[in-house]
Design an enzyme around this catalytic site. Sequence first.
Site, PDB file in Angstrom:
ATOM      1  CG  ASP A 234      46.486  35.566  42.457  1.00 28.15           C
ATOM      2  OD1 ASP A 234      47.675  35.303  41.936  1.00 28.15           O
ATOM      3  OD2 ASP A 234      45.986  35.007  43.293  1.00 28.15           O
TER       4      ASP A 234
ATOM      5  CG  HIS B 266      53.317  36.590  34.292  1.00 30.84           C
ATOM      6  ND1 HIS B 266      52.241  36.207  35.279  1.00 30.84           N
ATOM      7  CD2 HIS B 266      54.218  35.865  34.829  1.00 30.84           C
ATOM      8  CE1 HIS B 266      52.806  35.811  36.365  1.00 30.84           C
ATOM      9  NE2 HIS B 266      53.947  35.258  36.165  1.00 30.84           N
TER      10      HIS B 266
ATOM     11  CD  GLU C  58      55.275  41.753  50.319  1.00 27.63           C
ATOM     12  OE1 GLU C  58      54.351  41.962  49.629  1.00 27.63           O
ATOM     13  OE2 GLU C  58      55.952  42.735  51.037  1.00 27.63           O
TER      14      GLU C  58
ATOM     15  CG  LEU D 224      40.431  54.699  33.375  1.00 31.39           C
ATOM     16  CD1 LEU D 224      39.199  54.578  34.627  1.00 31.39           C
ATOM     17  CD2 LEU D 224      40.763  53.590  32.717  1.00 31.39           C
TER      18      LEU D 224
HETATM   19  C1  IPE Z   1      49.285  39.348  44.672  1.00 28.20           C
HETATM   20  O1  IPE Z   1      49.429  38.027  44.056  1.00 28.20           O
HETATM   21  C2  IPE Z   1      50.065  40.300  44.042  1.00 28.20           C
HETATM   22  C3  IPE Z   1      49.825  40.696  42.468  1.00 28.20           C
HETATM   23  C4  IPE Z   1      48.835  40.126  41.999  1.00 28.20           C
HETATM   24  C5  IPE Z   1      50.733  41.492  41.881  1.00 28.20           C
HETATM   25  P1  IPE Z   1      50.373  37.087  44.787  1.00 28.20           P
HETATM   26  O2  IPE Z   1      50.172  35.767  43.660  1.00 28.20           O
HETATM   27  O3  IPE Z   1      51.668  37.425  44.885  1.00 28.20           O
HETATM   28  O4  IPE Z   1      49.698  36.690  46.068  1.00 28.20           O
HETATM   29  P2  IPE Z   1      50.080  35.728  47.002  1.00 28.20           P
HETATM   30  O5  IPE Z   1      51.578  35.417  47.311  1.00 28.20           O
HETATM   31  O6  IPE Z   1      49.320  34.455  46.667  1.00 28.20           O
HETATM   32  O7  IPE Z   1      49.451  36.078  48.512  1.00 28.20           O
HETATM   33  C1  IPE Z   2      49.428  37.158  39.375  1.00 25.55           C
HETATM   34  O1  IPE Z   2      49.509  35.703  39.138  1.00 25.55           O
HETATM   35  C2  IPE Z   2      50.670  37.878  38.636  1.00 25.55           C
HETATM   36  C3  IPE Z   2      51.654  38.297  39.508  1.00 25.55           C
HETATM   37  C4  IPE Z   2      51.753  38.079  40.837  1.00 25.55           C
HETATM   38  C5  IPE Z   2      52.590  39.259  38.696  1.00 25.55           C
HETATM   39  P1  IPE Z   2      50.538  34.758  39.821  1.00 25.55           P
HETATM   40  O2  IPE Z   2      51.921  34.715  39.010  1.00 25.55           O
HETATM   41  O3  IPE Z   2      50.362  35.079  41.136  1.00 25.55           O
HETATM   42  O4  IPE Z   2      49.613  33.316  39.515  1.00 25.55           O
HETATM   43  P2  IPE Z   2      49.263  32.242  40.628  1.00 25.55           P
HETATM   44  O5  IPE Z   2      48.825  32.785  41.695  1.00 25.55           O
HETATM   45  O6  IPE Z   2      50.826  31.502  40.472  1.00 25.55           O
HETATM   46  O7  IPE Z   2      48.403  31.286  39.824  1.00 25.55           O
HETATM   47 MG    MG Z   3      49.454  34.466  42.717  1.00 29.17          MG
END
Ligand code: IPE
Ligand code: IPE
Ligand code: MG
Length: 254
Positions: free
Chosen positions: A23, A40, A70, A134
């Site tokens: 995240d 990303h 989600e 792995l």
């Molecule tokens: C969780 O991250 C999902 C992934 C890293 C794939 P999100 O950024 O979607 O989670 P929330 O919405 O902050 O809980």
């Molecule tokens: C996690 O990073 C990647 C995915 C959920 C695919 P985010 O895109 O949620 O990044 P933030 O949380 O908005 O910084």
């Molecule tokens: Mg996020």
Amino acid sequence: MQSSTLAIPEITKTPRHVAMIMDGNGRWANQRFLPRVAGHSKGLETVRTMVEECVNHGVEYLTLFAFSSENWRRPPDEVNFLMNLFFKALNKEVARLHANNIRLRVIGNLSGFTPEMQERIAIAEKLTANNTDLVLTIAANYGGRWDILQATQKAFAANPDVAIEDMNEEWLSPYLSMSYAPEPDLFIRTGGEQRVSNFLLWQLAYTEMYFTDTFWPDFDAIAFEKSLEWFQRRERRFGQTGLQILEKTIVRNA
Ligand code: IPE
Ligand code: IPE
Ligand code: MG
């Protein structure tokens, strides 16, 4: 899958299974005045590093949350970008994984993906099926609730005459999407949020939870080592008392 609620798993210094919520990509990019999706792309580099580090440290299973059930709620452009990135990564990285004796598995509701993507996933899983250094699992269109529900449906389909009292962990767990792996020992979430966001709900029952403010694209080998050191300092009790754990350690070292 060895169940931490049915039996106490063997406690190892290095986690056998590490599960990560990757995240903070969007915020990493925002900080640099870049579009979210740049985060990303950069995050993919961290994936490569973590795969290497897990091999180096002798971790047996690495599970990465790449796209939640989600995440479809995000703007369509971002969703498309993520799908393309995943597709390209599947094409580009699989040969390298295979050359490094790494097995790739993808868990999640794959019916949500295009037929081309489903085909790429099947090819990659088949190619790497006998690799042993792995097991890299990518959770894509994955949700912990979906997992428990799909397992229940499959368990019923396999045994529709089941008696209610036989609907226990052993009945359900073979159908969970990670039934091939021990439960995660260490969970890592980057990006500062302290929540599970519908990741492996069943499997995290006794997992050690590590949260760091570092954004995923900045998470590196040193940051990972810090989490491993933190893990080694945990006393995993699985419902027992600290004294019982101490006694076991003394007996083991005698
Ligand atoms: C969780 O991250 C999902 C992934 C890293 C794939 P999100 O950024 O979607 O989670 P929330 O919405 O902050 O809980
Ligand atoms: C996690 O990073 C990647 C995915 C959920 C695919 P985010 O895109 O949620 O990044 P933030 O949380 O908005 O910084
Ligand atoms: Mg996020």
